[in-house]
Design an enzyme around this catalytic site. Structure first.
Site, PDB file in Angstrom:
ATOM      1  NE  ARG A 124      -4.154  -1.817   2.062  1.00 46.64           N
ATOM      2  CZ  ARG A 124      -5.142  -1.942   2.658  1.00 46.64           C
ATOM      3  NH1 ARG A 124      -5.163  -0.749   3.591  1.00 46.64           N
ATOM      4  NH2 ARG A 124      -5.559  -2.927   2.470  1.00 46.64           N
ATOM      5  CG  ASP A 128     -14.273   6.748   6.470  1.00 49.19           C
ATOM      6  OD1 ASP A 128     -14.720   5.652   6.494  1.00 49.19           O
ATOM      7  OD2 ASP A 128     -12.729   6.764   6.737  1.00 49.19           O
TER       8      ASP A 128
END
Ligand SMILES: C[S@@+](CC[C@H](N)C(=O)[O-])C[C@H]1O[C@@H](n2cnc3c(N)ncnc32)[C@H](O)[C@@H]1O
Length: 279
Positions: free
Chosen positions: A36, A148
């Site tokens: 990632r 979020d």
């Protein structure tokens, strides 16, 4: 006597992510972290992830690097009508139950909070089914909040533009009613949520690890799905406890199927495996 070993760069990084996001990254996730962060390593022309993490931990990278890392480390998988029985329960049970109480108390607005909203599919699924209930004559007003930790996901949620492949789980009549297409070539293969639903749905940044949340305390239903699984036991308990303080008496908390065993709270009564009601 056993000497404590010096933490490795990876250990310090995992600790940093845990303290910032609550996300536990076991050492077995090293390959995932590597994958990632690869783009960031390349962007800085560094030889490997270790070198990148050292710079990050030493504060030698620009200030906005950390939010980028959080964006990359979070798992944002979501879909429209995910765990669809929750949306049946929302309109078949929660909504009539809460509206009956609201009418008795002279309130009209139904409040729903998607507390780990990712790119907005959960919040907009709720918007679609609530709007359908309104169309069928249930006279009420509603407001949806999506929050979020990932800035990138919040940007996407606010744009409310989704690829055709993401719409495959949305019933056809709802796609026709609640998604708009445009001739603009940049919108090829994509559709946008209609303004009426966007106007009722707000998205903003909120870290569930914060000690308090600037959100109303009379929310009718909180969707807290597929996020507790990433936290350790203490954080899970504290997040549920803080969120319970934002649910109206008689309101509901919905968690993901893998998370039903996590919720243990004196004020939350289990009504279905993944559905809890505040006493
Ligand atoms: C797997 S997605 C779940 C999305 C949606 N609730 C669903 O079930 O489809 C998990 C989301 O939790 C968010 N998240 C992780 N840690 C968080 C935190 N500490 N505070 C707020 N959101 C967080 C991630 O950014 C991600 O978008």
């Amino acid at each position: 006597m056993q000497m404590a070993s010096t933490p490795t760069t990876g250990d310090r990084f995992r600790q940093l992510i845990r303290s910032l996001t609550g996300i536990s990254l076991p050492p077995s996730k090293v390959q995932m972290i590597d994958q990632r962060l690869r783009r960031r390593v390349v962007e800085y022309g560094l030889p490997d992830t270790e070198a990148y993490l050292e710079k990050l931990l030493a504060g030698e990278l620009p200030q906005d690097e950390l939010p980028r890392v959080i964006d990359l480390i979070t798992t944002n998988t979501t879909s429209f009508f995910r765990e669809s029985e929750h949306f049946d329960f929302l309109t078949g049970h929660i909504l009539p139950d809460r509206l009956a109480k609201a009418r008795a108390e002279g309130r009209k607005r139904f409040k729903l909070w998607s507390a780990a909203s990712s790119e907005g599919a959960e919040a907009f699924t709720a918007a679609m089914v609530l709007e359908e209930a309104r169309r069928k004559g249930a006279g009420f007003d509603y407001a949806i909040l999506g929050t979020d930790i990932s800035a990138r996901m919040l940007e996407r949620a606010t744009a409310a533009i989704y690829a055709d492949e993401q719409l495959t789980t949305v019933p056809r009549d709802l796609v026709t009613r609640y998604f708009l297409r445009a001739d603009d070539p940049s919108m090829a293969g994509k559709a946008r949520i209609v303004p009426e639903l966007r106007a009722r749905t707000r998205f903003r940044h909120l870290n569930l690890m914060d000690k308090s949340y600037a959100v109303d305390r009379d929310v009718d239903v909180i969707f807290l799905r597929n996020v507790l699984i990433y936290f350790d036991a203490t954080d899970k308990e504290q997040v549920v406890d803080r969120l319970a303080g934002h649910i109206a008496k008689g309101g509901y908390l919905l968690v993901g199927h893998a998370e039903s065993m996590i919720v243990r709270h004196p004020l939350l009564r289990q009504v279905k495996p993944t559905i809890f009601q505040k006493c």
